[in-house]
Every structure is written in C-alpha cells, then in structure tokens.
Design an enzyme around this catalytic site. Sequence first.
Site, PDB file in Angstrom:
ATOM      1  N   HIS A  33     -41.838 -13.947  -9.435  1.00  0.00           N
ATOM      2  CA  HIS A  33     -42.831 -14.601 -10.292  1.00  0.00           C
ATOM      3  C   HIS A  33     -42.925 -13.877 -11.634  1.00  0.00           C
ATOM      4  O   HIS A  33     -42.719 -12.658 -11.707  1.00  0.00           O
ATOM      5  CB  HIS A  33     -44.223 -14.526  -9.664  1.00  0.00           C
ATOM      6  CG  HIS A  33     -44.442 -15.433  -8.484  1.00  0.00           C
ATOM      7  ND1 HIS A  33     -43.540 -16.369  -8.071  1.00  0.00           N
ATOM      8  CD2 HIS A  33     -45.515 -15.549  -7.644  1.00  0.00           C
ATOM      9  CE1 HIS A  33     -44.024 -17.017  -7.024  1.00  0.00           C
ATOM     10  NE2 HIS A  33     -45.224 -16.536  -6.747  1.00  0.00           N
ATOM     11  N   CYS A  64     -49.661 -13.681  -3.742  1.00  0.00           N
ATOM     12  CA  CYS A  64     -48.583 -12.965  -4.441  1.00  0.00           C
ATOM     13  C   CYS A  64     -48.838 -12.786  -5.947  1.00  0.00           C
ATOM     14  O   CYS A  64     -48.669 -11.694  -6.490  1.00  0.00           O
ATOM     15  CB  CYS A  64     -47.265 -13.699  -4.217  1.00  0.00           C
ATOM     16  SG  CYS A  64     -47.407 -15.480  -4.435  1.00  0.00           S
ATOM     17  N   ARG A  71     -58.948 -14.202   3.376  1.00  0.00           N
ATOM     18  CA  ARG A  71     -59.003 -13.324   2.189  1.00  0.00           C
ATOM     19  C   ARG A  71     -60.395 -13.190   1.584  1.00  0.00           C
ATOM     20  O   ARG A  71     -60.745 -12.122   1.082  1.00  0.00           O
ATOM     21  CB  ARG A  71     -58.040 -13.840   1.114  1.00  0.00           C
ATOM     22  CG  ARG A  71     -56.588 -13.574   1.438  1.00  0.00           C
ATOM     23  CD  ARG A  71     -55.721 -14.117   0.325  1.00  0.00           C
ATOM     24  NE  ARG A  71     -54.319 -14.064   0.692  1.00  0.00           N
ATOM     25  CZ  ARG A  71     -53.414 -14.925   0.261  1.00  0.00           C
ATOM     26  NH1 ARG A  71     -53.768 -15.928  -0.550  1.00  0.00           N
ATOM     27  NH2 ARG A  71     -52.158 -14.814   0.627  1.00  0.00           N
ATOM     28  N   SER A 117     -39.798 -19.268  -3.979  1.00  0.00           N
ATOM     29  CA  SER A 117     -40.030 -18.514  -2.740  1.00  0.00           C
ATOM     30  C   SER A 117     -41.478 -18.554  -2.281  1.00  0.00           C
ATOM     31  O   SER A 117     -41.744 -18.459  -1.088  1.00  0.00           O
ATOM     32  CB  SER A 117     -39.596 -17.051  -2.934  1.00  0.00           C
ATOM     33  OG  SER A 117     -40.286 -16.493  -4.042  1.00  0.00           O
ATOM     34  N   GLY A 133     -39.325 -16.872   8.667  1.00  0.00           N
ATOM     35  CA  GLY A 133     -39.581 -17.319   7.294  1.00  0.00           C
ATOM     36  C   GLY A 133     -39.053 -16.347   6.255  1.00  0.00           C
ATOM     37  O   GLY A 133     -38.483 -15.293   6.581  1.00  0.00           O
ATOM     38  N   LYS A 184     -57.336 -18.960  -6.374  1.00  0.00           N
ATOM     39  CA  LYS A 184     -57.028 -17.738  -5.593  1.00  0.00           C
ATOM     40  C   LYS A 184     -56.981 -16.548  -6.534  1.00  0.00           C
ATOM     41  O   LYS A 184     -57.523 -15.481  -6.249  1.00  0.00           O
ATOM     42  CB  LYS A 184     -55.672 -17.884  -4.874  1.00  0.00           C
ATOM     43  CG  LYS A 184     -55.716 -18.747  -3.640  1.00  0.00           C
ATOM     44  CD  LYS A 184     -54.316 -18.864  -3.037  1.00  0.00           C
ATOM     45  CE  LYS A 184     -54.302 -19.900  -1.922  1.00  0.00           C
ATOM     46  NZ  LYS A 184     -52.940 -20.145  -1.415  1.00  0.00           N
ATOM     47  N   GLN A 201     -41.725 -11.830  -5.668  1.00  0.00           N
ATOM     48  CA  GLN A 201     -42.803 -12.498  -4.929  1.00  0.00           C
ATOM     49  C   GLN A 201     -42.743 -12.197  -3.434  1.00  0.00           C
ATOM     50  O   GLN A 201     -43.776 -12.005  -2.796  1.00  0.00           O
ATOM     51  CB  GLN A 201     -42.689 -14.015  -5.174  1.00  0.00           C
ATOM     52  CG  GLN A 201     -43.772 -14.868  -4.541  1.00  0.00           C
ATOM     53  CD  GLN A 201     -43.460 -15.266  -3.115  1.00  0.00           C
ATOM     54  OE1 GLN A 201     -42.294 -15.416  -2.733  1.00  0.00           O
ATOM     55  NE2 GLN A 201     -44.491 -15.412  -2.301  1.00  0.00           N
ATOM     56  N   GLN A 219     -44.078 -19.414 -11.509  1.00  0.00           N
ATOM     57  CA  GLN A 219     -43.898 -19.016 -10.111  1.00  0.00           C
ATOM     58  C   GLN A 219     -42.620 -19.558  -9.481  1.00  0.00           C
ATOM     59  O   GLN A 219     -42.295 -20.740  -9.612  1.00  0.00           O
ATOM     60  CB  GLN A 219     -45.123 -19.473  -9.304  1.00  0.00           C
ATOM     61  CG  GLN A 219     -46.390 -18.819  -9.817  1.00  0.00           C
ATOM     62  CD  GLN A 219     -47.623 -19.129  -8.990  1.00  0.00           C
ATOM     63  OE1 GLN A 219     -48.696 -19.279  -9.560  1.00  0.00           O
ATOM     64  NE2 GLN A 219     -47.510 -19.213  -7.674  1.00  0.00           N
TER      65      GLN A 219
END
Length: 383
Positions: A273, A160, A131, A190, A44, A244, A346, A187
């Site tokens: 970003h 991110c 998280r 990516s 990735g 988040k 990012q 954003q």
Amino acid sequence: MEGKAWQTNPSSKFPATISLTLVQTLRNNNLSPSCRVALLGATGAVGAELLELLAQRHFPLADLKLLASPRSAGTHLDFAGESLEVESVGEHSFKNIDLVFASAGASTSRAWAPQAVQAGAVVIDNSSAFRLDPHVPLVVPEVNPGALHGHRGIIANPNCTTILLCVAVWPLHRLSPIQRLVVATYQSASGAGARAMQEVKTQAQAILRGDSPPTEVFPYPLAFNLFPHNSKLNELGYCEEEMKIVHETRKIFAAPELRITATCVRVPVLRAHSEAVNVEFAEPFAVETAREVLANAPGVRLVENWQTNHFPMPLEASGQDEVLVGRIREDISRPGGLDLWLCGDQIRKGAALNAIQIAELLYPLQEDPLVSPAPSHSQGVCG
Ligand code: A2P
C-alpha cells in the site's frame, strides 16, 4: 510429516509461573519456551506470510496447526521443509493450543475467537471483528505496546493502512501533537486476499490478449484501472475502510478527538500500500527535524533521493519489514503542516509481521505487575 501438525517437543509447555528472568535466560541461551500455535486462515495471503515469518523469525513453536474452511480440508502446505495438512476449523480445533493467529475474515473470527479463548488460547485477530471493542487492545508494537497489559484473550491487529500510517506518524506526534491528519491511500489488491491478487494478474493477461477482464472478487476491473475502495458507504459518504483509519488511529494513539479524514483508493499493485499524508501539528518544527526523527524511528526506513527523484515505491516496499517514508516537505498551504509519502508491505507489516511482533511481545508480560490477575486463559505467554 503428512497429516500431522508440526511439533518439536509436545511436552515442552512451561508452567504458568515461569519468571521473566527465566524467559530472558532461555532467550539468551536460544532456548525459548515453546508455543502451540494455530493459524486460522492458513491458506490465505496473510496465512502464507505468517507461515513464512514464523519460520524466518524462529518463533518458538511446539506445535503448529493449520486451519481453514472445509474447502481446504485435506490440502497440504509447506512449513520449514515439511508438508502439513490443513484442517477444517471446528469445535475441537483449539484444544491444547496456546496462541491463535486468525486471518480468515471478521465473521469467521466472530464465530471462532471466543471459542478459542474459552479453550485457553490467546487470539491475535487480523480481522475488524473486535478492533473497536473497548476491552480488546488494538496494537502496533512500535506505538502502543503497553495496550497489551491486561488483555482478556483477544488482541486485535489493526487495519493494514492504519498500521502503516501509525508507524510513520507516531514519532512525529511525539515531537508535537498532531492536530489534523488528511490521508489518501493507494491500496494494493492483496488487501482483498489471495484471490484478488490472482484476479489482477488474470485481468491484465486478458486485457493484453484483447479480451474483456473477468471480475469475480472486485466489482470492476482493477488491472490498468483504479477505483475508490468498494467497502460499504455510510450516510456521510465515507466507506468502511476510511472509517477504519479514523477510528483505529484514534484508538491506537489514545487520542479520541484526533481530527482525521481519509480517501481510500484501490490501485493495480499486488502487495504494498501507499499513502499520501498531510499532517498538521500543534507546534511547527523544521522539516529537517522530522527527517531526523523518522530516520531513527523504529519500523521506518527513510527513502529520499532528491537528486534522482527516488522515493518510496510499492515494488521496493514489497517483502520489506519497514514502512518506507519519503518526500517529507513543508505544507506550503499552512504553517505547522507537513506532507509525506509512505509505502509498506500490506501483507507483511500491514498484517502478518505486526501480528507476530505482538506475539513476540507477549512473553515478558507473564510476570509484569500490570497484567490483570490470572483469568481462565493464559495471558499469552506461550507454554
Ligand atoms: P479457504 O482457503 O479454505 O477458503 P484470503 O484473505 O487470502 O482470501 O484468505 C482467507 C482465508 O480465510 C483462507 O485461508 C480461507 O480458507 C479462510 N476462510 C474463509 N472463510 C472461512 C471459514 N468460514 N472458516 C474458516 N476459514 C475460512
């Protein structure tokens, strides 16, 4: 070295009792203890950056295993001039592995991270899976490195946008506690992965040819367009990405009551970003003080040329380690408020670099008295 994991010295695993002094001595002599690493999600966008950074930062590798889905099994990736074969992740993947960097999405992390820990590895997880788990440290090294103490095998890399925000506003929060944060994000593609980055390019080419842009990864065309972040919406109208930022920033700052709101927008930028941030502090301070603090803050680079109107831009932030911060100015709508603008890569600081910085922090924890006594897995000291 086709078909084999990358190895320098497979027998170089150091005893679990290696002392901090010894680690320092080894470091001073450029003889760091070595670490057997697995990259889950190696094919990735973040996986590619991790590979680059592991080589660039001379991470002390004894072994490197590349893992992805069955789709990629048997393909090859370059690492430090060698061609390494990608394996499909499976139940034996984490045997003899000290450290796993996971960036293959939350469901893959939920499936494999506990197994990796069970096998004795420490997992630095780039997904959202763990998280907010109270037993999992959520770490931005410039902000809360102490949260690593006593980890239980899984360490979470924050979202991110959250990482970039925290690096920029934490030094100001230390100056005067933040009362309220209002964030608007811009954003890049990516954040949705390597296929999303390719999709923006393909869409742009199609539009320039006069064709209609294909949409497979994103729900709408992103080239020559933007749209509010398309993650799941809650009953209050906030999307997951926005929440988040709210929850993770509170956890990283250890400020559960912090008032924070966000609007997240996807823009046709490839890999950095941007964020417009309005901050309200307990006690007002001069803009010049904020500028001085940020100019000396770790992980921050001040980019401000008021004569030429040159401020942080995603293109200039791409490929950089630092979060670029600028346009720092007093909020004319209320005393004690400040506006600023930031851009950060990012894939790099927003993901791979932060994860590697966490890994680099794990070494001195070996002999740290605050670390909880030996669990079944290593405390992250590689080798
Ligand atoms: P693969 O390339 O084999 O699909 P990105 O965030 O850039 O889209 O990358 C996602 C990464 O996660 C890729 O390396 C991808 O591998 C990997 N991945 C996705 N799903 C799985 C899965 N079920 N098991 C293991 N790896 C996965």
